[in-house]
Structures are given as structure tokens and as C-alpha cells.
Design an enzyme around this catalytic site. Structure first.
Site, mmCIF file in Angstrom:
data_model
loop_
_atom_site.group_PDB
_atom_site.id
_atom_site.type_symbol
_atom_site.label_atom_id
_atom_site.label_comp_id
_atom_site.label_asym_id
_atom_site.label_seq_id
_atom_site.Cartn_x
_atom_site.Cartn_y
_atom_site.Cartn_z
ATOM 1 N N ASP A 8 0.808 -1.236 0.000
ATOM 2 C CA ASP A 8 0.000 0.000 0.000
ATOM 3 C C ASP A 8 0.843 1.290 0.000
ATOM 4 O O ASP A 8 1.501 1.599 0.986
ATOM 5 C CB ASP A 8 -0.933 0.052 1.213
ATOM 6 C CG ASP A 8 -1.871 -1.141 1.295
ATOM 7 O OD1 ASP A 8 -1.518 -2.219 0.765
ATOM 8 O OD2 ASP A 8 -2.952 -1.016 1.907
ATOM 9 N N GLU A 39 -4.207 1.839 -2.907
ATOM 10 C CA GLU A 39 -5.460 2.273 -2.276
ATOM 11 C C GLU A 39 -5.320 3.509 -1.376
ATOM 12 O O GLU A 39 -6.310 4.155 -1.083
ATOM 13 C CB GLU A 39 -6.105 1.129 -1.470
ATOM 14 C CG GLU A 39 -5.388 0.806 -0.180
ATOM 15 C CD GLU A 39 -6.284 0.195 0.894
ATOM 16 O OE1 GLU A 39 -7.465 -0.039 0.640
ATOM 17 O OE2 GLU A 39 -5.777 -0.014 2.005
ATOM 18 N N ASN A 40 -4.084 3.821 -0.935
ATOM 19 C CA ASN A 40 -3.888 4.990 -0.072
ATOM 20 C C ASN A 40 -3.013 6.054 -0.724
ATOM 21 O O ASN A 40 -2.465 6.927 -0.034
ATOM 22 C CB ASN A 40 -3.228 4.577 1.251
ATOM 23 C CG ASN A 40 -3.954 3.466 1.972
ATOM 24 O OD1 ASN A 40 -3.473 2.333 2.040
ATOM 25 N ND2 ASN A 40 -5.127 3.768 2.491
ATOM 26 N N HIS A 68 -10.165 1.108 0.606
ATOM 27 C CA HIS A 68 -10.145 2.570 0.412
ATOM 28 C C HIS A 68 -10.460 2.981 -1.028
ATOM 29 O O HIS A 68 -10.320 4.155 -1.383
ATOM 30 C CB HIS A 68 -8.793 3.156 0.824
ATOM 31 C CG HIS A 68 -8.644 3.310 2.304
ATOM 32 N ND1 HIS A 68 -9.251 4.317 3.017
ATOM 33 C CD2 HIS A 68 -7.992 2.556 3.221
ATOM 34 C CE1 HIS A 68 -8.964 4.188 4.296
ATOM 35 N NE2 HIS A 68 -8.202 3.123 4.451
ATOM 36 N N HIS A 156 -6.389 -8.545 -0.080
ATOM 37 C CA HIS A 156 -6.450 -7.379 0.801
ATOM 38 C C HIS A 156 -7.330 -7.715 2.002
ATOM 39 O O HIS A 156 -8.562 -7.727 1.889
ATOM 40 C CB HIS A 156 -7.025 -6.208 0.005
ATOM 41 C CG HIS A 156 -6.799 -4.885 0.649
ATOM 42 N ND1 HIS A 156 -5.600 -4.223 0.578
ATOM 43 C CD2 HIS A 156 -7.613 -4.099 1.396
ATOM 44 C CE1 HIS A 156 -5.688 -3.080 1.236
ATOM 45 N NE2 HIS A 156 -6.900 -2.980 1.749
ATOM 46 N N HIS A 181 -3.234 -4.531 3.340
ATOM 47 C CA HIS A 181 -4.243 -3.877 4.181
ATOM 48 C C HIS A 181 -3.786 -3.574 5.604
ATOM 49 O O HIS A 181 -4.104 -2.507 6.111
ATOM 50 C CB HIS A 181 -5.566 -4.645 4.235
ATOM 51 C CG HIS A 181 -6.590 -4.010 5.144
ATOM 52 N ND1 HIS A 181 -7.188 -2.808 4.857
ATOM 53 C CD2 HIS A 181 -7.096 -4.402 6.342
ATOM 54 C CE1 HIS A 181 -8.027 -2.490 5.838
ATOM 55 N NE2 HIS A 181 -7.983 -3.434 6.745
ATOM 56 N N HIS A 183 -0.876 -2.894 6.685
ATOM 57 C CA HIS A 183 0.246 -1.946 6.647
ATOM 58 C C HIS A 183 1.414 -2.401 7.521
ATOM 59 O O HIS A 183 2.338 -1.625 7.746
ATOM 60 C CB HIS A 183 -0.186 -0.528 7.045
ATOM 61 C CG HIS A 183 -1.020 0.149 6.005
ATOM 62 N ND1 HIS A 183 -1.110 1.521 5.895
ATOM 63 C CD2 HIS A 183 -1.798 -0.349 5.016
ATOM 64 C CE1 HIS A 183 -1.920 1.835 4.898
ATOM 65 N NE2 HIS A 183 -2.352 0.704 4.344
HETATM 66 FE FE LIG Z 1 -3.999 0.378 2.970
HETATM 67 FE FE LIG Z 2 -7.098 -1.444 3.181
#
Ligand SMILES: [Fe+2]
Ligand SMILES: [Fe+2]
Length: 265
Positions: A8, A39-40, A68, A156, A181, A183
Site C-alpha cells: 500500500d 489504495e492509499n 479505500h 487485501h 491492508h 500496513h
Molecule cells: Fe492500505
Molecule cells: Fe485497506
């Protein structure tokens, strides 16, 4: 073939890390293909067409996502028009976009055409309820395998149990299952008995002097008070997290998986 998966990407620090470190990693590992979870990548929340274009220009071949996905409304444009952009496959029928695709790997190392299938799914434990990723994932892999045995899955999900069970279900059917997901990069990289490379979580690419890429204080305040806070992206100790996976071009089985945690200058 050798591929790099990037965990991510969080905000502009994460994007800058990709820009700075990807050329070096490409040379160091002789990479043929790069997949990144984006996604981030827009200020920590979602992704826009402009940011996706930026990531492609840095050398990312395919972008995967997760919960996200919908944070930026312009994402619909990407879902509808960008073939190199994936969302979790297990959104309900009717959601725009695609959960898997097949790409040609362009590398001078191959004398024959080499195809890779990329599949993005989202778990359901401690996550918003989507369709069953096990059922849909198994079906989709069967479909992809008619075209190529080289298949990468970004699963994820929050729960380690769900990720491990998912990878075990597909062991020998896909080249790699890497989780995203949480992190937080896990240290359990391995090749499962059937030949599938596995890592519970790739970690995240961005500022690690914080809470999962965000400034610390608002996160603590939220836990203390239960009140919603603005979670700004943190700044310092920027790392690129992910994994390099070597795959046998003919059998599609993994030969090696190596975690990546690379600091920016
Ligand atoms: Fe994420
Ligand atoms: Fe996520």
C-alpha cells in the site's frame, strides 16, 4: 520471471519512495514486472486518475486496491477506463471495474510471449462484507489458468487466518498470494508445498514514523475519545515495503520470495 509487489502506497511520501527507489530495485533484482497496491496513494485515501498515471510513469505496471477504493470520487473514471487498474473482484455484481486481468510481460529475457494474470480480492473478517472471496477467487483462478499459469494475487485482508487459509486453498494453482491492508509487514515469507509464494502482509510504502502511515496524535486522540479525527499522512522514515518473487515461466510455480524494506535517502 521476476516481479516486485509494492505494499500500500501512502500519500506523496509513498509515491516519492516509488519514484526514487523503483529504478534501483529494478536494476538490483532484474525485475520484469511491477504491481503496486495504490489504495492509499491520494493523501492516504484512495486514488485518482492523475495519481495512477504518476505511478505508471514511475514504472508500475498494474495497480491493485482495497477497502479505500471509493475514497476519491474520480476513481470511477479509472474503474471504467483503465485496464491496468484493479479493484477487489468480490464487490457485488454491477460495481464498475475489474478484479482481474491478464498482461503481457515485456522483457528481453523471454523469447516467447509471457503472460501474467493479476487478481485482487478483499477479505471479510473485520472488513466490510463483500461476496465470498474464497468461492469467487477459486473460480477466477480456474478461468485465468486457461490463459496462463503465472498468476499473482493481492489478497487485501485484515485477519492472518483468512489470508493463510486463502493461500493454502490456492497452493499450486497460483504463483503467489501476498496480503495487504494491515500496513504491517510480516516475516512469514515462504513457498508453500504446492509451489505458491506466500507472505501474509507486504507492509506499506510511506512514512513509518507514525501510525500505519498517519500522524500519531490524532490516532491516539481517536482511541482516547472515540471522536472522529483528521488523519494526516505522517512525514518521516519513509520506506518502500513489498516483496520480490521469482517465478518459473513454464510451470508458473514460485522459485523464490524475498521481502523488501528499502529506505529512501
Ligand atoms: Fe492500505
Ligand atoms: Fe485497506
Amino acid at each position: 520471471m521476476k516481479l516486485l509487489f509494492i505494499g500500500d502506497i501512502v500519500g506523496s511520501p509513498g509515491r516519492n519512495a516509488v519514484k526514487q527507489l523503483l529504478p534501483k530495485l529494478r536494476e538490483q533484482h532484474a525485475l520484469d514486472f511491477v504491481i503496486a497496491n495504490g489504495e492509499n496513494s491520494a493523501g492516504g485515501n484512495g486514488i485518482t486518475p492523475k495519481i495512477a498515471e504518476e505511478l505508471f510513469s514511475f514504472g508500475v505496471d498494474v495497480i491493485t486496491t482495497g477497502d479505500h477504493l471509493w475514497d476519491q470520487k474520480e476513481v470511477v473514471e479509472l474503474l471504467e477506463n483503465e485496464k491496468r487498474f484493479l479493484r477487489p473482484l468480490n464487490y457485488p455484481a454491477g460495481a464498475p471495474g475489474q478484479g482481474s486481468a491478464i498482461f503481457e510481460v515485456r522483457s528481453s529475457a523471454f523469447d516467447v510471449r509471457c503472460l501474467i494474470g493479476v487478481l485482487n480480492l478483499q477479505g471479510r473478517t473485520f472488513m466490510p462484507p463483500l461476496e465470498n472471496p474464497f468461492l469467487l477467487g477459486r473460480e477466477e483462478v480456474e478461468r485465468l489458468r486457461r490463459q496462463t499459469k503465472i498468476i499473482f494475487v493481492d489478497f487485501h485482508a485484515e485477519a492472518t487466518s483468512e489470508k493463510i487459509a486463502f493461500a493454502r486453498m490456492l497452493d499450486g494453482q497460483v504463483s503467489a498470494v501476498v496480503g495487504t491492508h494491515t500496513h504491517v509487514q510480516t516475516a512469514d515469507e515462504q513457498i508453500l508445498p504446492g509451489g505458491t509464494a506466500y507472505l501474509t502482509d507486504a507492509g506499506f510504502t510511506g512514512p513509518h514514523d507514525g501510525c500505519l502511515g498517519r500522524e500519531i496524535e490524532p490516532v491516539i486522540k481517536r482511541f482516547l475519545t472515540g471522536m472522529p479525527q483528521r488523519f494526516e499522512v505522517a512525514k518521516n522514515r519513509v520506506l518502500l515495503h513489498g516483496a520480490v518473487i521469482e517465478i518459473d515461466d513454464v510451470s508458473g510455480k514460485a522459485i523464490k520470495i524475498q521481502r523488501v524494506s528499502e529506505a529512501t535517502e
